[in-house]
Motif scaffolding. Structure first.
Motif, PDB file in Angstrom:
ATOM      1  N   ARG A   1      54.925  43.388  35.989  1.00  0.00           N
ATOM      2  CA  ARG A   1      54.347  43.724  34.682  1.00  0.00           C
ATOM      3  C   ARG A   1      55.436  44.068  33.663  1.00  0.00           C
ATOM      4  NH1 ARG A   1      49.661  41.274  34.433  1.00  0.00           N
ATOM      5  NH2 ARG A   1      48.131  42.012  35.959  1.00  0.00           N
ATOM      6  N   THR A   2      56.468  44.772  34.112  1.00  0.00           N
ATOM      7  CA  THR A   2      57.547  45.127  33.194  1.00  0.00           C
ATOM      8  C   THR A   2      58.358  43.900  32.804  1.00  0.00           C
ATOM      9  OG1 THR A   2      57.670  47.329  34.205  1.00  0.00           O
ATOM     10  CG2 THR A   2      59.548  46.645  32.886  1.00  0.00           C
ATOM     11  N   ASN A   3      58.464  42.946  33.722  1.00  0.00           N
ATOM     12  CA  ASN A   3      59.209  41.721  33.429  1.00  0.00           C
ATOM     13  C   ASN A   3      58.428  40.765  32.538  1.00  0.00           C
ATOM     14  OD1 ASN A   3      61.552  40.021  33.845  1.00  0.00           O
ATOM     15  ND2 ASN A   3      60.236  38.722  35.093  1.00  0.00           N
ATOM     16  N   GLN A   4      57.096  40.945  32.456  1.00  0.00           N
ATOM     17  CA  GLN A   4      56.278  40.108  31.578  1.00  0.00           C
ATOM     18  C   GLN A   4      56.370  40.666  30.160  1.00  0.00           C
ATOM     19  OE1 GLN A   4      52.439  40.294  33.475  1.00  0.00           O
ATOM     20  NE2 GLN A   4      52.837  38.533  34.778  1.00  0.00           N
ATOM     21  N   LEU A   5      57.170  40.037  29.339  1.00  0.00           N
ATOM     22  CA  LEU A   5      57.399  40.548  27.990  1.00  0.00           C
ATOM     23  C   LEU A   5      56.159  40.383  27.128  1.00  0.00           C
ATOM     24  CD1 LEU A   5      60.949  39.059  27.280  1.00  0.00           C
ATOM     25  CD2 LEU A   5      60.375  41.264  28.304  1.00  0.00           C
ATOM     26  N   SER A   6      55.923  41.358  26.283  1.00  0.00           N
ATOM     27  CA  SER A   6      54.872  41.212  25.287  1.00  0.00           C
ATOM     28  C   SER A   6      55.312  40.195  24.235  1.00  0.00           C
ATOM     29  CB  SER A   6      54.604  42.559  24.618  1.00  0.00           C
ATOM     30  OG  SER A   6      55.734  42.974  23.864  1.00  0.00           O
TER      31      SER A   6
ATOM     32  N   LEU B   1      65.338  52.490  40.493  1.00  0.00           N
ATOM     33  CA  LEU B   1      66.694  52.414  41.032  1.00  0.00           C
ATOM     34  C   LEU B   1      67.190  50.973  41.135  1.00  0.00           C
ATOM     35  CD1 LEU B   1      66.414  55.103  43.874  1.00  0.00           C
ATOM     36  CD2 LEU B   1      67.508  55.359  41.639  1.00  0.00           C
ATOM     37  N   ALA B   2      66.282  50.052  41.450  1.00  0.00           N
ATOM     38  CA  ALA B   2      66.691  48.657  41.668  1.00  0.00           C
ATOM     39  C   ALA B   2      66.647  47.821  40.400  1.00  0.00           C
ATOM     40  CB  ALA B   2      65.794  48.012  42.734  1.00  0.00           C
ATOM     41  N   ARG B   3      66.293  48.424  39.274  1.00  0.00           N
ATOM     42  CA  ARG B   3      66.141  47.641  38.039  1.00  0.00           C
ATOM     43  C   ARG B   3      67.389  46.834  37.688  1.00  0.00           C
ATOM     44  NH1 ARG B   3      63.522  49.437  32.218  1.00  0.00           N
ATOM     45  NH2 ARG B   3      64.154  47.569  31.064  1.00  0.00           N
ATOM     46  N   PRO B   4      68.597  47.408  37.685  1.00  0.00           N
ATOM     47  CA  PRO B   4      69.771  46.580  37.357  1.00  0.00           C
ATOM     48  C   PRO B   4      69.950  45.388  38.301  1.00  0.00           C
ATOM     49  CG  PRO B   4      70.323  48.920  37.285  1.00  0.00           C
ATOM     50  CD  PRO B   4      68.973  48.822  37.898  1.00  0.00           C
ATOM     51  N   PHE B   5      69.734  45.627  39.594  1.00  0.00           N
ATOM     52  CA  PHE B   5      69.865  44.540  40.561  1.00  0.00           C
ATOM     53  C   PHE B   5      68.820  43.455  40.305  1.00  0.00           C
ATOM     54  CE2 PHE B   5      68.391  42.710  44.615  1.00  0.00           C
ATOM     55  CZ  PHE B   5      69.559  42.066  45.009  1.00  0.00           C
ATOM     56  N   LEU B   6      67.564  43.857  40.063  1.00  0.00           N
ATOM     57  CA  LEU B   6      66.502  42.885  39.816  1.00  0.00           C
ATOM     58  C   LEU B   6      66.764  42.102  38.543  1.00  0.00           C
ATOM     59  CD1 LEU B   6      63.389  45.083  40.742  1.00  0.00           C
ATOM     60  CD2 LEU B   6      64.440  43.292  42.126  1.00  0.00           C
TER      61      LEU B   6
END
Length: 940
Positions: free
Chosen positions: A48-53, A372-377
């Motif tokens: 959901r966070t990766n789906q940009l508005s 925590l994994a956001r930068p890696f993702l």
């Protein structure tokens, strides 16, 4: 109603107290349920966070501007979709151009100016993108060049400054982080553009939120790109526009009439109805359907079913152990008037309580994991996430799912507990329970039927849905057979030492908790093996379909219209910077006819004097399909397409095509081409020719050459013969034959030098290639060229490693939970061992072997089970490609070779799962187990 509420209120109170009293067992159940909940909740938040508005997406594309204008076809009307940039149509496809003729190059108006067609009173920021060679710490590399003003308010959101400052003058640039990593440069250093002999300083680093892997330099407008030698401009210009009131759909359509494509913020936020979109009204317009949705939902349904199955398999035994340890309490409830419904409610309440706790723990840990994994993702995805998007309704649904599967896992233990007699519960006797005879029979039928259905779906129907359903049925059948298989493994106990014998017999005797754990490991391993096998097979198929121009790592230095000495600087650079080993110099053969002049060739290998050589195909080897009056039925065409006479036998690849049909050189080229065999060397030394196409050589080993002095000649000017020829089992890379200079002279052929070819010890790295380009930067490369064959590139090692690690974690967790339950359920037996004098290490060894054996049994069965869906899906994909190939053949098209089936097994994944996982399980279980037991008086 009140009675039911009271029953559940009492059950929940007892379940809460039991959970607090048996903290270890409760933690195991919570961990097993929370693990997939963690993954689902984390995946939901990440997706959901990766789906940009729409606003976020527009900010990354056009910053704060109202629209972006781009020339598509200057002066040529187009039609575009308002929100889908991939949907458009040009006027040369319209009804007013019935022949579908594309406008010729140069017919666009010469006085066309985009500025004349922008909205009145608009604020405009021009962006221009091109490319250039730049110097690096290793040599020369290619990079994008972006020209704009990043400090302009219209650019806000498109670029993110990470360090330093934006460029402020013509001698400054900013660089993306990826460029700095690849080049070895840093902020504050100079970078040279050798094409224009200009040096600029890197003032800062930045990133493109939508493309983190871009290797780009950013400069101010008109400071670099106009200086680069590009005949076609070599760049793409766009205009960011800000105008009061925005850019309406009518304004967009007006711009389309002048050949301009427009991305409008107002139109994206408020798209027009289909009736107002000319493109949609076209008769040939269609929307792509959602034909794949059924298969997608089927795959998702299978995945959810397997997750539920796996959790129930692991959590169910934990509840069963809890029920056995609470038998006296349940017996007291029964002796005081509690009915079966009351006993079931008490046990089901344990599932509700532990499921609710697991839901809270899993969701919280899932959210923390994504944080925590956001930068890696983001780096894996190549783009930054948008704003955090918590869909609370979806997360509550995930929580409800956790409670549901917790309750489901406790269902069978609850039913069994409610059926136990009060006397057995109070006295602690277990009674005699025989294994089910129907379960193995049903499991065998399901296993065989599921495998048959999966193979049928793959071979005959090419149906992913049937393959998935068959795989699930087969896996359920194997799960049903697991108790029987565990018992079979138990027969091997007599071959093991004491600790191993105890562990194996304990596992076989208590199949109620061992078999579900083994089945859970099986389910996790099967999924990983299936995905890994599909990835490995796909890579094998791509590798087989890849046609290299030359052998991997080969360096080709070619020349035309010039002498051999022209290559000397390139040779020196290659020897200095590249891992070259053997070098072969090749010439091209040409007719030795007076009208052929010098024999110079152009860059495509064509003789500049219109002379050429044709390697004649013997009449008996001419394909009937190529005859002028060929008229064959569909069946005959299909058969002839498989005839060797109608197949291209040169294996593809065109790295030597600049040599023409016949290459001239010594036996060194055999090393470069990877076909250095004694019989081939002997043929060349004896004056013979090496032929790369079986259809070009007579049965007696003779090859006939037709020599032409003009491309328009219908008959050859002369004829030459190459006797004692030998067919080569290898790739000709664009040539038909290879001969030595002596053989060429004997056959009456002239030669002209064409290039040098190097074999390498390994495929040159990016740094080595940059170093080579740096060495030749100052050279004048007129009439010369170079290339390096980098070979097939498809590195799936990271994906395979992640899959193996995920399966390993689940397998280790399942084995650990089963071992913990075994210890909790076998305290009395362990106390007996200690009482009769068993050494403390026996407890550690026993625990480790129990965990290792469960993991080993599960991964072995899982590897076998995972091959069922993988093989079915690979077969389905192959059959789909084969059907398309057959249709092309039936239509009379040259569809190439028949598609081959490539089924590759992921041996590294097998090794990690079968060998590493059981060893890790054994070691960790042994290390984490207390070696001493506190003796207590045994009840009963």
């Amino acid at each position: 109603m009140n009675r039911t509420l009271n029953r559940w209120r009492l059950g929940l109170r007892i379940a809460r107290r039991d959970a607090l009293r048996a903290k270890g067992r409760s933690a195991l159940v919570v961990a097993m349920i929370a693990l997939p909940i963690l993954g689902v909740a984390g995946a939901d938040l990440a997706v959901r966070t990766n789906q940009l508005s729409t606003e976020e997406s527009l900010a990354r594309q056009i910053g704060t501007a109202d629209a972006e204008y781009q020339v598509y076809e200057a002066g040529v009307p187009i039609m575009q979709h308002p929100t889908n940039d991939d949907l458009w149509s040009s006027s040369w496809e319209e009804d007013d151009n019935p022949r579908g003729e594309e406008p010729e190059a140069g017919t666009e108006p010469t006085d066309f100016r985009v500025e004349d067609h922008l909205p009145d009173g608009a604020t405009v920021l021009r962006e221009r993108v091109g490319y250039a060679d730049v110097t690096t710490d290793y040599g020369i590399m290619w990079a994008d060049i972006q020209e704009t003003d990043p400090a302009d308010p219209l650019s806000r959101g498109k670029y993110t400054l990470l360090s330093g400052e934006w460029p402020t003058g013509p001698g400054e640039v900013a660089a993306t982080e990826q460029f700095l990593r690849d080049s070895g440069l840093r902020v504050g250093e100079d970078v040279e553009l050798p094409e224009i002999d200009r040096t600029v300083r890197i003032t800062g680093s930045y990133e493109l939120p939508n493309d983190l892997k871009s290797t780009e330099l950013l400069a101010l407008n008109d400071t670099l790109l106009p200086l680069l030698p590009r005949e076609d401009g070599g760049d793409d210009t766009r205009y960011l526009v800000a105008v009061d009131g925005g850019v309406s759909w009518d304004t967009v359509m007006e711009a389309n009439t002048h050949g301009l494509k427009v991305l409008s913020r107002q139109v994206h936020l408020n798209p027009p109805a289909d009736s107002e979109i000319p493109l949609v009204q076209r008769a040939d317009y269609h929307r792509w359907g959602s034909g794949g949705e059924a298969e997608l939902y089927a795959v998702l349904g299978v995945a959810v079913a397997l997750v539920v199955l796996e959790i129930c398999l692991l959590a169910g035994p934990a509840f069963a152990v809890g029920a056995r340890r609470s038998r006296r309490q349940l017996g007291l409830v029964g002796s005081n008037g509690g009915d079966q419904a009351q006993l079931r409610a008490i046990m089901l309440s344990s599932g509700v309580v532990l499921g609710a706790v697991a839901a809270v723990v899993g969701i919280i840990l899932g959210i923390l994991a994504v944080f925590l994994a956001r930068p890696f993702l983001e780096n894996m995805n190549g783009a930054r996430f948008g704003a955090w998007d918590f869909r609370w309704a979806e997360l509550l649904g995930v929580a409800a799912f956790a409670v549901f599967i917790g309750t489901l896992a406790a269902l069978i233990p609850a039913i069994n507990a409610s059926r136990s007699s009060v006397l057995e519960s109070l006295t602690g006797t277990k009674g005699v329970r025989r294994g089910s005879r129907a379960l193995p029979i049903a499991g065998t039928i399901a296993l065989v039927g599921g495998i048959a259905l999966a193979l049928f779906g793959g071979l005959s129907m090419s149906s992913i849905v049937l393959v998935g359903v068959g795989a699930v049925i087969a896996e359920l059948g194997l799960v049903a057979l697991t108790p029987l298989l565990v018992g079979g493994f138990g027969r091997l106990a007599r071959f093991l030492p004491l600790s191993g014998r105890l562990a194996m017999r304990d596992a076989a005797r208590n199949r109620g908790r061992t078999a579900p754990a083994v089945a859970a490991v099986l389910a996790a391993t099967a999924g990983a093996v299936a995905v890994a096998t599909i990835i490995a097979s796909g890579e094998a198929d791509q590798r087989a379909g890849y046609i290299p121009d030359l052998p991997d790592g080969t360096v080709a230095l070619t020349v035309w219209n010039a002498g051999e000495s022209q290559l000397d600087p390139l040779r020196a650079a290659a020897d200095k910077t590249l891992p070259v080993t053997d070098r072969a110099d090749l010439s091209s053969a040409m007719p030795a006819l007076p009208s052929c002049g010098s024999g110079a060739r152009d860059e495509w290998g064509n003789n500049l004097a219109d002379c050429y050589i044709e390697v004649v195909t013997p009449p008996e080897k001419v394909c009937p399909l190529w005859e002028d009056d060929a008229d064959h039925t569909e069946e005959e065409t299909r058969e002839l397409r498989q005839d060797e006479r109608c197949m291209w036998n040169n294996d593809g690849g065109w790295g030597l095509s600049n040599l023409g049909s016949i290459a001239v050189g010594d036996a060194t080229i055999l090393k470069v081409l990877g076909i250095d065999r004694p019989e081939y060397r002997e043929t060349l030394e004896n004056g013979g020719a090496l032929i790369f196409d079986t259809n070009r050589i007579d049965d007696d080993g003779t090859v006939t050459l037709h020599l032409y002095d003009n491309w328009d000649s219908e008959k050859p000017t002369d004829v030459a013969v190459l006797p004692d020829s030998r067919l080569v089992e290898g790739n000709g890379y664009g040539i038909d034959a290879l001969i030595t200079p002596e053989t060429a002279e004997k056959a009456g052929l002239a030669t002209t030098f064409a290039g040098s070819y190097y074999a390498t010890s390994h495929v040159p790295t990016s740094a080595e290639e940059q170093a080579f380009r740096g060495e030749i930067d100052d050279l004048t490369l007129a009439s010369t060229d170079w290339r390096i064959e980098n070979g097939f590139k498809a590195d799936n090692s990271m994906a395979m490693l992640i899959i193996a690690l995920a399966a390993s974690v689940i397998a280790l967790g399942a084995a650990g939970i089963a071992t913990g339950l075994a210890q909790a359920d076998s305290e009395a037996d362990l106390a007996t061992l200690a009482a009769v004098g068993a050494a403390p290490r026996i407890r550690r060894t026993l625990s480790g072997l129990q965990c290792g054996l469960i993991a080993a049994m599960g991964v072995v069965l899982g590897c076998l089970s995972g091959l069922v869906p993988a093989v079915g899906l690979v077969l389905a994909n192959h059959q789909d490609r084969l059907s398309w190939w057959k249709e092309d053949i039936a239509a009379g098209w040259d569809a190439g070779e028949r598609p081959e089936l490539h089924l590759a097994l992921p041996w590294e994944t097998f090794g990690q799962l079968i060998v590493v996982v059981p060893l890790i399980a054994l070691v960790f279980a042994a290390l984490l187990t207390r070696s001493r037991v506190t003796l207590a008086r045994r009840a009963g």
